[in-house]
Design an enzyme around this catalytic site. Structure first.
Site, short mmCIF file in Angstrom:
data_model
loop_
_atom_site.label_atom_id
_atom_site.label_comp_id
_atom_site.label_asym_id
_atom_site.label_seq_id
_atom_site.Cartn_x
_atom_site.Cartn_y
_atom_site.Cartn_z
N SER A 178 0.45 -1.18 0.05
CA SER A 178 0.09 0.05 -0.01
C SER A 178 0.97 1.40 0.00
CB SER A 178 -0.99 -0.14 1.13
OG SER A 178 -0.14 -0.27 2.41
N GLY A 195 -5.52 -0.08 5.79
CA GLY A 195 -4.59 -0.92 5.29
C GLY A 195 -5.30 -2.26 5.53
N ASP A 196 -5.94 -2.44 6.64
CA ASP A 196 -6.52 -3.87 7.15
C ASP A 196 -7.55 -3.94 5.89
OD1 ASP A 196 -4.77 -3.65 9.21
OD2 ASP A 196 -6.15 -2.43 10.33
N GLY A 252 -0.22 4.47 0.50
CA GLY A 252 -1.05 5.66 0.85
C GLY A 252 -2.09 6.24 -0.36
N GLY A 274 -1.89 5.03 -4.14
CA GLY A 274 -2.61 3.64 -4.54
C GLY A 274 -1.93 2.26 -3.81
#
Length: 317
Positions: A220, A255-256, A222, A225
């Site tokens: 990831s 992110g999870d 941020g 993308g």
């Protein structure tokens, strides 16, 4: 079924403020109290989208009982393991422009006996799992190879392991050959020693982690993308995607949600990356660490682009 393991769960209090000024008295706006911990959030995101999951959660003290109460109210399928130390509490300050300041407690050490009890709970439930997700920070005094040992144990049984952690725990896990890791930009840089200034840097760092043992890397980036590097060495595939956020509210848990969406969509290829980005973007638009439901998810906004290695990433990293 997707089984998640969170060794350092938390209660997450998110407070919305106008601006963060050091030393000032700040009047809070809305406040939210949510269950926290990376594996917990993965299970919550799957539950919100009617996908079977079970979370293994050690808990202790008043905070731990409140955490379990919140998760029970959501209807989460859990295996709870009582421990002697209190569950940690985290605070997030969210500003209107999407800037997030987090204060995370370290958590309470797990004794060797408590860690063995958690491991036994994971092993007992894993026989019916397609994936085991080992994610989040480790409590104090827990050996950094704990996720690596899970990888080795489940690989023998043919169970896929996804790891989302950082520092020594990530490096140890990578050497054990996990099916999937999901680092962010900072974790990519820390694990490989590569300064991530361009998309090409991120891809190179992902390749280094694959060479060290990880089979698939979902990174990831941020607001830039995410990049997915997968496949055999002879037939490597690189996918890059972006999804705009009109009104960011909180990046906590994004992110999870990305990892949950990726696993929900089969954990490979373009379609899984689309799902991952759509779930993550939906999470950013929600307050606190709320997990997106199907009505929040906009797959049509995701754009999968050719991975231009010269593309500069936004400041940071």
């Amino acid at each position: 079924m997707i089984l998640t393991v969170t060794l350092n769960p938390s209660l997450d209090r998110t407070i919305e403020i106008g601006a963060l000024t050091r030393g000032a008295v700040i009047r809070a706006g809305a406040a939210h109290l949510d269950p926290g911990g990376k594996g917990v959030n993965v299970s919550r995101a799957l539950l919100a989208n009617q996908i079977t999951s079970c979370a293994v959660i050690p808990y202790g003290g008043d905070e731990g009982r409140r955490l379990i109460g919140l998760l029970s109210a959501e209807g989460l399928d859990m295996i709870t393991v009582p421990v002697s130390g209190p569950t940690r509490s985290n605070i997030t300050l969210a500003e209107p422009d999407g800037t997030v300041t987090k204060i995370n407690e370290p958590g309470t050490a797990l004794s060797p006996a408590e860690l063995d009890t958690v491991a036994d709970a994971v092993l007992g439930a894993a026989h019916s799992a397609d994936w085991v997700v080992a994610s989040g920070s480790l409590p104090p005094e827990v050996p950094s190879d704990v996720y690596a040992r899970l990888c080795a144990r489940f690989a023998i049984a043919g169970i896929h392991v996804a790891v989302d952690t950082s520092g020594p725990a990530l490096l140890a896990a990578v050497s054990a050959g996990p099916a999937l890791i999901k680092p962010n930009r900072e974790e990519l840089a820390e694990a490989t020693g590569v300064r991530i200034a361009t998309l090409g840097d991120a891809i190179d760092a992902a390749r280094k982690l694959r060479a060290m043992g990880a089979r698939t890397v979902l990174a990831s980036l941020g607001p830039d993308g995410a990049v997915l590097v997968e496949g055999d060495a002879e037939e490597e595939r690189v996918w890059f995607g972006q999804c705009p956020v009109a009104e960011p509210r909180s990046t906590v848990g994004a992110g999870d949600a990305m990892l949950a969406g990726f696993l929900a969509a089969g954990a490979r290829g373009r379609g899984a990356l689309v799902e991952a980005l759509a779930w993550a973007t939906a999470a950013v638009a929600l307050p606190g660490s709320r997990m997106p439901r199907s009505k929040d998810i906009r797959r049509d906004l995701v754009r999968i682009r050719e991975a231009d290695p010269t593309l500069p990433l936004q400041s940071g990293g």
